[in-house]
Design an enzyme around this catalytic site. Sequence first.
Site, PDB file in Angstrom:
ATOM      1  N   CYS B 104       0.823  -1.215   0.000  1.00 60.03           N
ATOM      2  CA  CYS B 104       0.000   0.000   0.000  1.00 60.03           C
ATOM      3  C   CYS B 104       0.856   1.264   0.000  1.00 60.03           C
ATOM      4  CB  CYS B 104      -0.831   0.065   1.269  1.00 60.03           C
ATOM      5  SG  CYS B 104      -2.243  -0.968   1.347  1.00 60.03           S
ATOM      6  N   VAL B 105       1.729   1.461  -0.936  1.00 59.29           N
ATOM      7  CA  VAL B 105       2.461   2.732  -0.964  1.00 59.29           C
ATOM      8  C   VAL B 105       2.500   3.281  -2.380  1.00 59.29           C
ATOM      9  CG1 VAL B 105       3.927   2.651   1.065  1.00 59.29           C
ATOM     10  CG2 VAL B 105       4.616   1.444  -0.983  1.00 59.29           C
TER      11      VAL B 105
END
Lengths: 585, 105
Positions: B104-105
């Site tokens: 999740c980046v």
Amino acid sequence: MSSNETTYKIQVMREILAKKLTRPVVGSLVGCVHCGMCNDACHYVITHPDDPKMTPSYKADQLRKLFKYNFDWTGKAFPWWVGAKEPISDADLDALKDIAFGTCTNCRRCTLNCPMGVDTATLNRLMRGLLSAVGVMPEGVRVVSKDQWEIGNQMGVLKEDYLDTIEWMSDELVNEVGDPNARIQIDKPGCDVIYTINPREAKYDPRTIAAAAKIFWAAGESWTMPSEGWDQTNFGLFSGDDQLGGAAAKRVYEKMKGLDAKLLVISECGHGYRSTRCEGPNWAGIDQDWNMESSVFTMLRYLKEGRIKVDPTKLGKRVTYHDSCNLARSCGITEEPRELLRAVTTDFVEMTPNRAENYCCTGGGGAMSMSEYTPRRLRSAKVKADQIVATGAKVVVTSCHNCVDGLSDLIKHYKLGCEVKQLVDLVADALVIEECAVMKKPKVVVEMPKPALPLHGRRILVVDDEPDVRTFLRTVLEDAGAEVSEAADGDQAIAAARAGKPDMITLDLSMQGKDGIEAFAELRSDPGTRDIPVCVVTGHPEFRKVIYSRAVPPPEGYMDKPVRDEELVDNLRRIFELRNHKAHA
Amino acid sequence: MPTFTHGSVSIAVDEDGFMETPEVWNQDVAAALATTEGVTDLGDEHWKLVNYLRNYYLQYGVAPMIRKLCKETGFDLKKVYELFPSGPAKGACKVAGLPKPTGCV
């Protein structure tokens, strides 16, 4: 890829689909009348007006074709009319992958517009699940799912690194507030709150961990963070793999129960909240008999109970709030974050539309981990960019890590010049510590926990014929928390291993008397010692071949002299970590 | 596959602008990539951070924890964000020629 394999994949997809045909799924499959009302709802359609493949009904139709072909009477009676069709080649499967993963973030906004109540995102997730089950998925999703399965969190953060990071944030916080009681307790049993996070906080930006710890401390909370089962995120939601979903959620629940915590508080993460709080127990097939909440609720409760006091003037900038699709649309959390935001700021402007009708951050559904679709994602983000610009806000606040990254990306792309923050940042910054609960409690002096040493409690046998080397290794390993014993040749090593059953052996190869190569073979042949991990530490790199070609399991580690202290500790720690994973797998 | 061009530098990148072949990285490439992350002038401190990331990646094949990065370079978190406003994962890793971090980046 042979066509046999493709046929097999499609067979597997068919079998899984048969098991997933619940009433709501079938309702959404047969309910669509292709009226087109979903189109206005979708950020992909709005930004790609000439591309009919962006419409939600088109995306869901991919699953409908499969369903009709195999299960629905209309598809059997007149397949040509209802479009009943199956994929037949790898190219077909790839095309489905691009639709399911690359043209929909599963944000569910289209469902609100549908007069028939069709839940397109559920169908899209189901399609993703069918594809993932046969290995057809974007590389990013595959890597992350693998880490979540094998290492226990989506970014492959090792336990010692996680603990080291928490320790670091503890130190920073204790320094900042000048109270040793502010230290974060790991695995403390019987607490009122257990706090879980998104691995991105530990790996790349732990400031939110310190901010949350500060708030818990200020509120005088009895709380802890778990050493394992701390990853609340769940790529099962994104990949459609319910098994991964269940396994990841279960780790969190089991740790919470093991520590006998009363309430699981989930840090600000939209999909993590939905997965852990709402979907997880179903995926894991367990009855939920414990309490869970978003940290937004926790912070608001502290404020209402007077356990924390805040100064709303500290930020001094205009803010707007972005509702995460998973929190607002899927879980109904819309008012609590606003109440909290109004308390910690003075100039809050709504973006339009908002709450359950808000547009996706465009990074949802795992989109941030699928680079191949980034250009389309950023184009679709124009909708969001326009929404933000219209508010005139300098700070976009959101309660979701995924949204933080999606929004940061589009803010950079469209050069909006805003910051993105979470409520935890704003609340922590706005705290008026003198008026918080922690200042009213009688001071209790707690015993400072010792910092977690990387080899704490490990019993290691150091085997080397050079006394100087043994002393060096002993010093390094003892400094890292290990209990060290020594042996000067192969015979001594075998005797010591049999008698003492150490947790690990570091083994020199070239020694007087029985050498390390022979000793290694004997250790590995003896049922009493063969499971003890061995890290060879040798000045003879050329022996590597000799030792790896033995008819016994190879050593767990192999290091060339001279070894650096840190490298040695790191290597041994990794060997222990990997064994742990295997043991728990 | 997109190509990123800046001055004399021309390299293959992924759709997020991260290098496709981290092996062809050099200082000119780093300086060119830095311009996409709002850093126009790489000073000694930037290089210290970039070189640490680079060496860690070459040794272990992954990006280091931010904890390790801060410990080894002696920079605190605030400093890291001052040097690379888009943060360690997206900004500094990109400049050091690492592939895009996963998750999740």
